[in-house]
Design a protein around this motif. Sequence first.
Motif, short mmCIF file in Angstrom:
data_model
loop_
_atom_site.label_atom_id
_atom_site.label_comp_id
_atom_site.label_asym_id
_atom_site.label_seq_id
_atom_site.Cartn_x
_atom_site.Cartn_y
_atom_site.Cartn_z
N ALA A 74 11.64 2.54 21.81
CA ALA A 74 12.06 1.70 20.58
C ALA A 74 11.37 2.63 19.42
N LEU A 75 12.06 2.57 18.20
CA LEU A 75 11.60 2.92 17.10
C LEU A 75 11.42 1.93 16.08
N ILE A 76 10.41 1.98 15.17
CA ILE A 76 10.45 0.79 13.94
C ILE A 76 10.08 1.64 12.70
N GLU A 77 10.85 1.14 11.66
CA GLU A 77 10.72 1.76 10.35
C GLU A 77 10.59 0.74 9.45
N ILE A 78 9.48 0.93 8.65
CA ILE A 78 9.19 -0.14 7.39
C ILE A 78 9.71 0.39 6.22
N ASP A 79 10.80 -0.07 5.59
CA ASP A 79 11.39 0.38 4.53
C ASP A 79 11.00 -0.15 3.21
N GLY A 80 10.32 0.65 2.23
CA GLY A 80 10.20 0.26 0.95
C GLY A 80 11.27 0.50 0.15
N ASP A 81 11.10 0.25 -1.13
CA ASP A 81 12.02 0.54 -2.23
C ASP A 81 12.70 2.12 -2.21
N GLN A 82 11.98 3.06 -1.97
CA GLN A 82 12.63 4.26 -1.82
C GLN A 82 13.41 4.56 -0.99
N PRO A 113 16.67 2.33 20.63
CA PRO A 113 16.90 1.27 19.37
C PRO A 113 16.01 1.24 18.24
N LEU A 114 16.19 1.17 16.93
CA LEU A 114 15.79 1.43 15.70
C LEU A 114 15.73 0.05 15.01
N TYR A 115 14.58 -0.54 14.59
CA TYR A 115 14.13 -1.75 14.05
C TYR A 115 13.81 -1.46 12.80
N ARG A 116 14.37 -1.87 11.68
CA ARG A 116 14.19 -1.71 10.38
C ARG A 116 13.42 -3.06 9.77
N ILE A 117 12.51 -2.72 9.03
CA ILE A 117 11.80 -3.84 8.32
C ILE A 117 11.81 -3.71 6.63
N LYS A 118 12.37 -4.45 6.15
CA LYS A 118 12.12 -4.27 4.70
C LYS A 118 10.91 -4.70 4.19
N GLU A 119 10.29 -3.78 3.25
CA GLU A 119 8.85 -4.43 2.77
C GLU A 119 8.88 -5.63 2.25
N ASN A 120 9.93 -5.86 1.30
CA ASN A 120 10.09 -7.24 0.61
C ASN A 120 9.97 -8.30 1.63
N SER A 121 10.72 -8.35 2.84
CA SER A 121 10.71 -9.48 3.84
C SER A 121 9.26 -9.48 4.29
N ILE A 122 8.30 -8.52 4.53
CA ILE A 122 7.03 -8.34 5.06
C ILE A 122 6.38 -9.44 3.96
N ARG A 123 6.44 -9.18 2.61
CA ARG A 123 5.94 -9.90 1.49
C ARG A 123 6.16 -11.31 1.51
N LYS A 124 7.61 -11.66 1.64
CA LYS A 124 7.93 -12.92 1.49
C LYS A 124 8.13 -13.71 2.60
N GLU A 125 8.04 -13.13 3.92
CA GLU A 125 8.21 -14.29 4.85
C GLU A 125 6.80 -14.49 5.59
N ASN A 126 6.53 -15.52 6.29
CA ASN A 126 5.37 -16.05 7.02
C ASN A 126 5.18 -15.19 8.36
N LYS A 127 3.84 -14.94 8.64
CA LYS A 127 3.41 -14.02 9.87
C LYS A 127 4.00 -14.60 10.94
N PHE A 136 11.43 -10.67 19.49
CA PHE A 136 12.74 -10.88 19.80
C PHE A 136 13.32 -9.64 20.04
N PHE A 137 13.17 -8.70 19.00
CA PHE A 137 13.84 -7.06 19.20
C PHE A 137 13.02 -6.43 20.65
N ILE A 138 11.99 -6.91 20.59
CA ILE A 138 11.24 -6.04 21.83
C ILE A 138 11.71 -6.69 23.27
#
Length: 142
Positions: A74-82, A113-127, A136-138
């Motif tokens: 699996a691959l995981i990407e943290i997607d910032g505004d860029q 499988p590639l899982y993308r996480i938006k930086e905004n969701s990291i900031r807004k959602e709880n741990k 769930f992804f794993i």
Amino acid sequence: RMENLSLIKTENPKENSRIIYPNKSKLETYINILLKDILKDYNYTLYWSVRLNEYKRAPYDFGIYDNDNNDIIALIEIDGDQHYNRNNYLHKNDESFNNISKKNEIAKSKDIPLYRIKENSIRKENKNKIINDITFFIDNLN
């Protein structure tokens, strides 16, 4: 505990990729800590900055490897505004901005499988929500 991330380039023992450890953002560091904690319950190893040979220009933020067969699973990407808005400082041309779709295509062509996480969701959602989503992804990798 924070790890020292200013290590020199290291060749990955896996045949199809290379691991590097550049300085990371606070959000990537946060996700790294969560991933390491989550993966304690699995027979997997986490690496930062995985570059697949097919596309060495832009590494994936994280790669998860199966310890039994040393395959990347699996691959995981943290997607910032860029990733969504072209930034002339980061994107010198359209090709560099299109790295996102290229990464998606390569992961899909390799059946990784590639899982993308938006930086905004990291900031807004709880741990706990972030942990549950990643778990769930794993859990569904097989």
